[in-house]
Design a protein around this motif. Structure first.
Motif, PDB file in Angstrom:
ATOM      1  N   UNK A 229      94.145  65.710  41.290  1.00  0.00           N
ATOM      2  CA  UNK A 229      95.069  64.959  40.540  1.00  0.00           C
ATOM      3  C   UNK A 229      95.147  64.082  40.289  1.00  0.00           C
ATOM      4  N   UNK A 230      93.633  63.676  40.319  1.00  0.00           N
ATOM      5  CA  UNK A 230      93.623  62.817  38.793  1.00  0.00           C
ATOM      6  C   UNK A 230      92.976  63.667  37.791  1.00  0.00           C
ATOM      7  N   UNK A 231      93.148  64.508  37.904  1.00  0.00           N
ATOM      8  CA  UNK A 231      93.095  65.204  36.328  1.00  0.00           C
ATOM      9  C   UNK A 231      94.709  65.868  35.448  1.00  0.00           C
ATOM     10  N   UNK A 232      95.690  65.308  37.142  1.00  0.00           N
ATOM     11  CA  UNK A 232      97.381  66.071  36.563  1.00  0.00           C
ATOM     12  C   UNK A 232      96.881  65.190  35.779  1.00  0.00           C
ATOM     13  N   UNK A 233      96.745  63.689  36.772  1.00  0.00           N
ATOM     14  CA  UNK A 233      98.402  62.106  36.672  1.00  0.00           C
ATOM     15  C   UNK A 233      97.492  61.958  34.740  1.00  0.00           C
ATOM     16  N   UNK A 234      96.530  62.483  34.795  1.00  0.00           N
ATOM     17  CA  UNK A 234      96.000  62.094  33.835  1.00  0.00           C
ATOM     18  C   UNK A 234      95.951  62.973  31.924  1.00  0.00           C
ATOM     19  N   UNK A 235      96.348  63.701  32.546  1.00  0.00           N
ATOM     20  CA  UNK A 235      96.792  65.151  31.703  1.00  0.00           C
ATOM     21  C   UNK A 235      98.573  64.520  31.292  1.00  0.00           C
ATOM     22  N   UNK A 236      99.231  64.200  32.435  1.00  0.00           N
ATOM     23  CA  UNK A 236     100.851  63.841  31.705  1.00  0.00           C
ATOM     24  C   UNK A 236     100.613  62.264  31.196  1.00  0.00           C
ATOM     25  N   UNK A 237      99.939  61.372  31.420  1.00  0.00           N
ATOM     26  CA  UNK A 237      99.348  60.277  30.416  1.00  0.00           C
ATOM     27  C   UNK A 237      99.282  60.497  29.014  1.00  0.00           C
ATOM     28  N   UNK A 238      98.429  61.242  29.073  1.00  0.00           N
ATOM     29  CA  UNK A 238      97.833  61.666  27.539  1.00  0.00           C
ATOM     30  C   UNK A 238      99.127  62.599  26.702  1.00  0.00           C
ATOM     31  N   UNK A 239      99.556  63.388  27.710  1.00  0.00           N
ATOM     32  CA  UNK A 239     100.487  64.657  27.051  1.00  0.00           C
ATOM     33  C   UNK A 239      99.633  66.594  26.509  1.00  0.00           C
ATOM     34  N   UNK A 240      98.482  65.637  26.946  1.00  0.00           N
ATOM     35  CA  UNK A 240      97.714  67.107  27.037  1.00  0.00           C
ATOM     36  C   UNK A 240      97.264  68.007  28.309  1.00  0.00           C
ATOM     37  N   UNK A 241      96.983  69.008  28.141  1.00  0.00           N
ATOM     38  CA  UNK A 241      96.364  70.541  28.696  1.00  0.00           C
ATOM     39  C   UNK A 241      94.896  69.535  30.335  1.00  0.00           C
ATOM     40  N   UNK A 242      95.540  69.628  31.162  1.00  0.00           N
ATOM     41  CA  UNK A 242      94.246  69.482  32.216  1.00  0.00           C
ATOM     42  C   UNK A 242      92.292  70.661  31.659  1.00  0.00           C
ATOM     43  N   UNK A 243      93.126  71.716  31.354  1.00  0.00           N
ATOM     44  CA  UNK A 243      91.458  71.673  30.824  1.00  0.00           C
ATOM     45  C   UNK A 243      90.993  71.800  29.488  1.00  0.00           C
ATOM     46  N   UNK A 244      92.143  70.685  28.996  1.00  0.00           N
ATOM     47  CA  UNK A 244      91.473  69.873  27.465  1.00  0.00           C
ATOM     48  C   UNK A 244      90.567  68.820  28.040  1.00  0.00           C
ATOM     49  N   UNK A 245      90.911  68.425  29.501  1.00  0.00           N
ATOM     50  CA  UNK A 245      90.067  67.434  29.449  1.00  0.00           C
ATOM     51  C   UNK A 245      89.029  67.666  30.363  1.00  0.00           C
ATOM     52  N   UNK A 246      89.218  68.312  30.766  1.00  0.00           N
ATOM     53  CA  UNK A 246      87.908  68.422  31.960  1.00  0.00           C
ATOM     54  C   UNK A 246      86.699  69.796  30.430  1.00  0.00           C
ATOM     55  N   UNK A 247      87.750  70.195  29.130  1.00  0.00           N
ATOM     56  CA  UNK A 247      86.344  70.351  28.241  1.00  0.00           C
ATOM     57  C   UNK A 247      85.780  69.257  27.585  1.00  0.00           C
ATOM     58  N   UNK A 248      86.413  68.049  27.579  1.00  0.00           N
ATOM     59  CA  UNK A 248      85.364  66.996  26.653  1.00  0.00           C
ATOM     60  C   UNK A 248      84.477  66.894  27.891  1.00  0.00           C
ATOM     61  N   UNK A 249      84.826  66.552  29.479  1.00  0.00           N
ATOM     62  CA  UNK A 249      83.690  65.965  29.816  1.00  0.00           C
ATOM     63  C   UNK A 249      82.659  67.121  29.840  1.00  0.00           C
TER      64      UNK A 249
END
Length: 427
Positions: A229-249
């Motif tokens: 849920x945290x990842x989903x919320x972060x993706x919405x705030x940035x307008x990107x995909x969850x997979x993109x945020x996970x890739x950076x981590x």
């Protein structure tokens, strides 16, 4: 550029003319500049005029706790010469100059019995260099105590180990735990301490303690993990995909946000510390292992093939990074905190404002709490830079890597790694 050390070739110049005007020889210029054909030099080419411009070698000795090893006897063998030198208060030896960049320097240190032990050898290589050698042991200063005497004025007999009261060793430092206690490996920043005691028989005992600066910002760890849920919320705030945020981590820390002592994962950058001290480069000469205009390297060898000492390389995440930070923190606290990348997304301390904080200390304290705080800081950081944000949205990994990791992203293949990690999470 120092005009007495270097010369820039102009149209119509010849190597013989340059040598004559600067009081040297063609052969010397060929040696120190690696010029095979003296008749082939180019306009704009920079030529070193003296060996010390490119063949100077400095050596610094540090003990295991990164304290300078002063008064150490060292022998340097190079260019057919042999010099015995002593290190100063900062652990540095007097500089030497080899004849050519190809010369090998053998470094030996004196044993207690007066014999010599060779500890390494390096190629002088092109360009002046500082070789930092770190001992696996701690160097201490202490003194021997006189043997206790009896009423007859003679030394007391040693009652033997079996009859001695055992000395209780000092307690091991308490590690950070989920209740938020600070990691206690460090003290007042003045290095190892010796304390003289006597047992019940009057026999002298010297007790040593490990002592570096206290990292008082550590604490508050809750262990809260990032949820889907945290990842989903972060993706919405940035307008990107969850997979993109996970890739950076994934690329930044391999999903490991805290170490085994519940301290945030860090990577200490000595060139950033040099940049943020007041004035800049303040500690470069006396603490070059943690303050330098030259960044650590991931490579084990230079282009010339000479080995880079371990202390000149980044090294793995973990205790080594915190030892570097502790030493820097004892010199300038804010500069030290700004010089590390922190947590799951490895956001540099000097980016604290873009990450939504009023001070670098408040940013670091938040990074000590949980992975969720790391994600919040990442969202604010990316939202603060429209180019970086658009690159993440469009999965333009080359542009994102350049903005997030700097101009060296190609060398470390950050864009390729991000793309591969994204594909994994997208699938």
């Amino acid at each position: 550029m120092n005009s007495t050390m270097f010369y820039t070739v102009k149209k119509g110049d010849s190597l013989s003319g340059i040598a004559r005007r600067h009081g040297t020889s063609i052969e010397q210029l060929q040696k120190i500049n690696r010029i095979r054909n003296p008749d082939r030099i180019k306009e704009g080419q920079v030529i070193a005029l003296k060996a010390k411009a490119v063949c100077k070698v400095d050596v610094q000795l540090l003990d295991h706790e990164r304290n300078p090893m002063k008064n150490a006897k060292v022998r340097l063998e190079y260019s057919g010469k042999s010099k015995q030198l002593s290190s100063g208060n900062n652990g540095r030896l007097p500089s030497i100059i080899t004849n050519t960049p190809q010369d090998v320097v053998k470094i030996s240190i004196a044993r207690m019995d007066g014999t010599w032990k060779q500890i390494t050898e390096i190629a002088s290589d092109w360009g002046n260099k500082l070789v930092t050698l770190v001992s696996p042991k701690v160097m201490i200063e202490t003194k021997t105590m006189p043997h206790p005497k009896g009423a007859n004025g003679k030394p007391k007999p040693d009652p033997g180990r079996a009859n001695k009261t055992p000395v209780t060793p000092p307690k091991k430092p308490e590690a950070t735990d989920a209740k938020g206690k600070s990691h206690g490996d460090y003290g007042d920043g003045k290095g190892p301490k010796s304390e003289h005691q006597n047992d019940e028989n009057g026999m002298p005992i010297t007790k040593m303690t490990n002592d570096q600066v206290g990292l008082d910002f550590l604490g508050g760890y809750t262990g809260a993990k990032i949820t889907e849920d945290d990842y989903e919320d972060a993706a919405k705030q940035l307008g990107c995909e969850v997979a993109a945020i996970k890739a950076v981590a994934e690329v930044e820390t391999k999903q490991r946000a805290f170490d085994e002592k519940n301290r945030p994962t860090i990577l200490y950058e000595r060139h950033q510390f040099a940049k943020h001290t007041n004035p800049e480069n303040k500690y470069n000469k006396i603490n070059p292992d943690i303050s330098s205009s030259i960044a650590y390297t991931c490579e084990r060898k230079t282009k010339g093939g000479s080995v880079i000492p371990n202390d000149e390389r980044y090294g793995a995440y973990g205790e080594n990074q915190y030892k570097r930070l502790a030493k820097a923190y004892s010199l300038e606290k804010e500069a030290a905190l700004k010089s590390c990348s922190w947590g799951k997304f490895q956001i540099m301390g000097f980016n604290y404002k873009a990450a939504g904080f009023n001070s670098v200390l408040s940013y670091v304290q938040a990074m000590c709490i949980s992975e969720r705080e790391h994600l919040k800081a990442f969202v604010k950081l990316v939202n603060a830079d429209q180019i970086e944000k658009n690159a993440l949205i469009n999965k333009d990994w080359r542009r994102f890597a350049r903005k997030y990791n700097g101009s060296s992203y190609k060398k470390n293949k950050y864009d390729t790694k991000l793309q591969e990690a994204y594909k994994k999470y997208a699938n």
